[in-house]
Motif scaffolding. Structure first.
Motif, short mmCIF file in Angstrom:
data_model
loop_
_atom_site.label_atom_id
_atom_site.label_comp_id
_atom_site.label_asym_id
_atom_site.label_seq_id
_atom_site.Cartn_x
_atom_site.Cartn_y
_atom_site.Cartn_z
N UNK A 167 6.55 -1.28 -7.39
CA UNK A 167 6.77 0.01 -6.73
C UNK A 167 5.73 0.31 -5.65
N UNK A 168 4.51 -0.15 -5.85
CA UNK A 168 3.42 0.13 -4.91
C UNK A 168 3.29 -1.05 -3.95
N UNK A 169 3.79 -0.89 -2.74
CA UNK A 169 3.86 -2.02 -1.80
C UNK A 169 2.50 -2.56 -1.37
N UNK A 170 1.43 -1.77 -1.48
CA UNK A 170 0.10 -2.25 -1.08
C UNK A 170 -0.87 -2.28 -2.27
N UNK A 171 -0.33 -2.48 -3.45
CA UNK A 171 -1.16 -2.49 -4.66
C UNK A 171 -2.22 -3.59 -4.63
N UNK A 172 -1.88 -4.77 -4.18
CA UNK A 172 -2.85 -5.87 -4.15
C UNK A 172 -4.06 -5.54 -3.28
N UNK A 173 -3.85 -4.74 -2.26
CA UNK A 173 -4.95 -4.37 -1.37
C UNK A 173 -5.74 -3.17 -1.91
N UNK A 174 -5.31 -2.60 -3.04
CA UNK A 174 -6.02 -1.49 -3.64
C UNK A 174 -5.56 -0.12 -3.17
N UNK A 175 -4.40 -0.05 -2.55
CA UNK A 175 -3.86 1.23 -2.07
C UNK A 175 -2.66 1.63 -2.91
N UNK A 176 -2.69 2.85 -3.39
CA UNK A 176 -1.62 3.38 -4.23
C UNK A 176 -1.12 4.70 -3.69
N UNK A 177 -1.10 4.83 -2.37
CA UNK A 177 -0.67 6.06 -1.72
C UNK A 177 0.78 6.37 -2.05
N UNK A 178 1.08 7.64 -2.18
CA UNK A 178 2.46 8.04 -2.46
C UNK A 178 3.42 7.60 -1.37
N UNK A 179 2.96 7.56 -0.15
CA UNK A 179 3.85 7.18 0.95
C UNK A 179 4.29 5.71 0.88
N UNK A 180 3.59 4.91 0.07
CA UNK A 180 3.93 3.49 -0.06
C UNK A 180 4.72 3.17 -1.32
#
Length: 191
Positions: A167-180
């Protein structure tokens, strides 16, 4: 002349200083967090680093390689010391790999990092200090409370909390923003 140059420099730099102040103040989880976090460090240290290669290879082959900042060192020690029964599976590995991975996890754990998400995790652990799962932290439960209810009603087999990047498209980079956030079968998620 010097005074007018100083005033001009101050007036010209004011918008820059204001922008930096707004960016730093915007790290509180509101709807603009995704925009500003692209310009600063990720809220949790990413797993995609050279010292995490063994962790990604060993642990990431079965599930999402959680950022170590989601649990304190004591939790990682407990998890790594019981790999023969790793949540119902045997995840044993050679001693060198196990030691290397534990060193990586401990050096980047929630109690070793000073970043947004690890700080929130540590705060959430004041009543349950050493959970064995990322999903057992009050921080995780709080962040996923609405989607957990939705998933229980819908029973979507494609989604598991052990695979953040579903669900979190940038999870590997450490970003869990709602917009992603994009939930399979549902689309963009905004709570």
């Amino acid at each position: 002349m010097n005074r007018s140059k100083s005033i001009a420099i101050l007036l010209l730099s004011a918008p820059l200083l204001l922008g930096i102040g707004v960016a730093l103040a915007d790290r509180d989880g509101d709807e603009h967090e995704g925009y500003w976090s692209r310009w600063f460090d990720s809220p949790v240290a990413p797993v995609e680093t050279p010292d995490s290669a063994r962790y990604q290879e060993e642990c990431g082959s079965c599930h999402f390689p959680y950022q170590p900042g989601f649990l304190p060192t004591a939790s990682w020690v407990a998890i790594m010391s019981s790999l023969d029964d790793h949540f119902g599976d045997n995840a044993q590995m050679d001693a060198v790999s196990q030691r290397s991975i534990l060193e990586y996890l401990a050096a980047n754990s929630a109690d070793a990092m000073n970043r947004e998400i690890p700080n929130k995790v540590i705060w959430s652990l004041r009543y349950t200090p050493n959970p064995q799962r990322v999903t057992e932290t009050a921080f995780f439960r709080h962040e996923h409370d609405e989607i957990a209810d939705y998933l229980q009603r819908r029973s979507n087999p494609d989604i598991s909390f052990s695979n953040c990047d579903t669900c979190h498209s940038r999870a590997m980079q450490g970003f869990y923003d709602e917009r992603d956030i994009r939930v399979p079968g549902l689309g963009r998620w905004d709570d």
